[in-house]
Design a protein around this motif. Structure first.
Motif, PDB file in Angstrom:
ATOM      1  N   VAL A 197      -7.876 -69.167  58.522  1.00 22.01           N
ATOM      2  CA  VAL A 197      -9.136 -68.458  58.749  1.00 22.01           C
ATOM      3  C   VAL A 197      -8.842 -66.981  59.001  1.00 22.01           C
ATOM      4  CG1 VAL A 197     -11.157 -68.322  60.254  1.00 22.01           C
ATOM      5  CG2 VAL A 197     -10.164 -70.556  59.681  1.00 22.01           C
ATOM      6  N   PRO A 198      -9.575 -66.080  58.338  1.00 19.34           N
ATOM      7  CA  PRO A 198      -9.356 -64.646  58.565  1.00 19.34           C
ATOM      8  C   PRO A 198      -9.606 -64.277  60.031  1.00 19.34           C
ATOM      9  CG  PRO A 198     -10.775 -64.983  56.665  1.00 19.34           C
ATOM     10  CD  PRO A 198     -10.610 -66.315  57.331  1.00 19.34           C
ATOM     11  N   PRO A 199      -8.974 -63.202  60.494  1.00 18.83           N
ATOM     12  CA  PRO A 199      -9.183 -62.781  61.875  1.00 18.83           C
ATOM     13  C   PRO A 199     -10.590 -62.244  62.083  1.00 18.83           C
ATOM     14  CG  PRO A 199      -7.895 -61.156  60.691  1.00 18.83           C
ATOM     15  CD  PRO A 199      -8.066 -62.326  59.766  1.00 18.83           C
ATOM     16  N   ASP A 200     -11.012 -62.204  63.349  1.00 19.01           N
ATOM     17  CA  ASP A 200     -12.305 -61.619  63.691  1.00 19.01           C
ATOM     18  C   ASP A 200     -12.280 -60.110  63.518  1.00 19.01           C
ATOM     19  OD1 ASP A 200     -13.929 -63.950  64.655  1.00 19.01           O
ATOM     20  OD2 ASP A 200     -12.157 -64.161  65.908  1.00 19.01           O
ATOM     21  N   GLU A 201     -11.118 -59.525  63.767  1.00 19.98           N
ATOM     22  CA  GLU A 201     -10.943 -58.089  63.560  1.00 19.98           C
ATOM     23  C   GLU A 201      -9.578 -57.851  62.944  1.00 19.98           C
ATOM     24  OE1 GLU A 201     -11.730 -55.478  66.866  1.00 19.98           O
ATOM     25  OE2 GLU A 201     -13.246 -56.850  67.659  1.00 19.98           O
ATOM     26  N   MET A 202      -9.525 -56.849  62.063  1.00 16.32           N
ATOM     27  CA  MET A 202      -8.264 -56.456  61.454  1.00 16.32           C
ATOM     28  C   MET A 202      -8.326 -54.957  61.226  1.00 16.32           C
ATOM     29  SD  MET A 202      -6.491 -58.114  58.124  1.00 16.32           S
ATOM     30  CE  MET A 202      -5.345 -57.184  57.149  1.00 16.32           C
ATOM     31  N   ARG A 203      -7.240 -54.273  61.569  1.00 17.70           N
ATOM     32  CA  ARG A 203      -7.205 -52.833  61.339  1.00 17.70           C
ATOM     33  C   ARG A 203      -5.761 -52.375  61.213  1.00 17.70           C
ATOM     34  NH1 ARG A 203      -9.674 -52.414  66.962  1.00 17.70           N
ATOM     35  NH2 ARG A 203      -7.889 -52.369  68.326  1.00 17.70           N
ATOM     36  N   PHE A 204      -5.619 -51.115  60.879  1.00 16.70           N
ATOM     37  CA  PHE A 204      -4.314 -50.511  60.738  1.00 16.70           C
ATOM     38  C   PHE A 204      -4.151 -49.500  61.851  1.00 16.70           C
ATOM     39  CE2 PHE A 204      -6.001 -51.735  56.645  1.00 16.70           C
ATOM     40  CZ  PHE A 204      -5.068 -52.685  56.294  1.00 16.70           C
ATOM     41  N   LEU A 205      -2.972 -49.447  62.452  1.00 18.53           N
ATOM     42  CA  LEU A 205      -2.769 -48.542  63.566  1.00 18.53           C
ATOM     43  C   LEU A 205      -1.345 -48.027  63.589  1.00 18.53           C
ATOM     44  CD1 LEU A 205      -1.239 -50.428  66.004  1.00 18.53           C
ATOM     45  CD2 LEU A 205      -3.499 -51.395  65.993  1.00 18.53           C
ATOM     46  N   VAL A 206      -1.144 -46.957  64.342  1.00 17.35           N
ATOM     47  CA  VAL A 206       0.182 -46.416  64.616  1.00 17.35           C
ATOM     48  C   VAL A 206       0.442 -46.708  66.083  1.00 17.35           C
ATOM     49  CG1 VAL A 206       1.594 -44.330  64.703  1.00 17.35           C
ATOM     50  CG2 VAL A 206      -0.078 -44.629  62.865  1.00 17.35           C
ATOM     51  N   ARG A 207       1.539 -47.415  66.379  1.00 15.80           N
ATOM     52  CA  ARG A 207       1.785 -47.899  67.738  1.00 15.80           C
ATOM     53  C   ARG A 207       2.747 -47.050  68.545  1.00 15.80           C
ATOM     54  NH1 ARG A 207       3.583 -53.977  67.407  1.00 15.80           N
ATOM     55  NH2 ARG A 207       3.651 -53.657  69.623  1.00 15.80           N
ATOM     56  N   ASP A 208       3.499 -46.194  67.900  1.00 20.05           N
ATOM     57  CA  ASP A 208       4.506 -45.427  68.633  1.00 20.05           C
ATOM     58  C   ASP A 208       4.534 -43.997  68.115  1.00 20.05           C
ATOM     59  OD1 ASP A 208       5.857 -45.632  66.167  1.00 20.05           O
ATOM     60  OD2 ASP A 208       6.945 -47.398  66.828  1.00 20.05           O
ATOM     61  N   SER A 209       5.551 -43.253  68.474  1.00 24.16           N
ATOM     62  CA  SER A 209       5.618 -41.845  68.088  1.00 24.16           C
ATOM     63  C   SER A 209       6.006 -41.641  66.619  1.00 24.16           C
ATOM     64  CB  SER A 209       6.601 -41.103  68.990  1.00 24.16           C
ATOM     65  OG  SER A 209       7.889 -41.683  68.870  1.00 24.16           O
ATOM     66  N   SER A 210       6.398 -42.703  65.953  1.00 25.97           N
ATOM     67  CA  SER A 210       6.731 -42.580  64.535  1.00 25.97           C
ATOM     68  C   SER A 210       5.442 -42.633  63.705  1.00 25.97           C
ATOM     69  CB  SER A 210       7.665 -43.718  64.101  1.00 25.97           C
ATOM     70  OG  SER A 210       6.950 -44.934  64.020  1.00 25.97           O
TER      71      SER A 210
END
Length: 164
Positions: free
Chosen positions: A141-154
């Motif tokens: 089942v697809p997630p309720d939310e999905m997104r793209f993010l940058v998690r650190d300083s890179s």
């Protein structure tokens, strides 16, 4: 001894699950019988999978993939991290649940062989690619939310999926 949802009460402590997850518990989220954890990956994910009672390996946070499938993916995919929560005794529903997966975009590109089209992100096609990378079946089942993010300083991007 009283039985809980997945085994005898206090199985989290008896099987050393609480100790394994302790370094991953999020500040401010440990309220006694409920605690959130984050950044579980690699060897610890493999160990957790072996410590869970057989019934607990099929746990699903609502419509999320089975915990055993997500733990297996975390042992295979470099950089993949898992988030979720622990419910502890004395509650009857003592368990570990995973509700979030964070995958480095490089793992997706390595699988698909093509760059990500930012104009359409995220779309159902991205979920299908993520499901394949995670090794999930067609019934996932697809997630309720999905997104793209940058998690650190890179500048590394991550695919974040959450099931409510």
């Amino acid at each position: 001894m009283r039985e809980g949802m997945y085994g005898p009460m206090h199985w989290l402590d008896d099987r050393h699950v609480t100790a394994l997850l302790a370094p991953y518990i999020c500040d401010g989220w440990d309220t006694g019988d409920y605690a959130r954890f984050a950044d579980l990956s690699g060897e610890e994910a493999r160990r957790l999978r072996t410590l869970l009672p057989p019934l607990a390996r099929d746990d699903r946070q609502n419509n999320a993939p089975r915990i055993s499938d997500l733990l297996r993916a975390a042992t295979r995919i470099d950089g993949l991290t898992l988030e979720g929560y622990v419910i502890r005794a004395p509650r009857w529903d003592e368990r570990v649940s995973i509700d979030t997966v964070c995958v480095p975009e490089s793992a997706i590109i390595a699988h698909t062989g093509r760059p990500i089209d930012d104009a359409s992100c995220p779309a159902y096609e991205h979920w299908l690619a993520l499901a394949q990378v995670l090794g999930l079946g067609a019934d996932a089942v697809p997630p309720d939310e999905m997104r793209f993010l940058v998690r650190d300083s890179s500048s590394t991007r991550w695919w974040w999926a959450w099931w409510d």
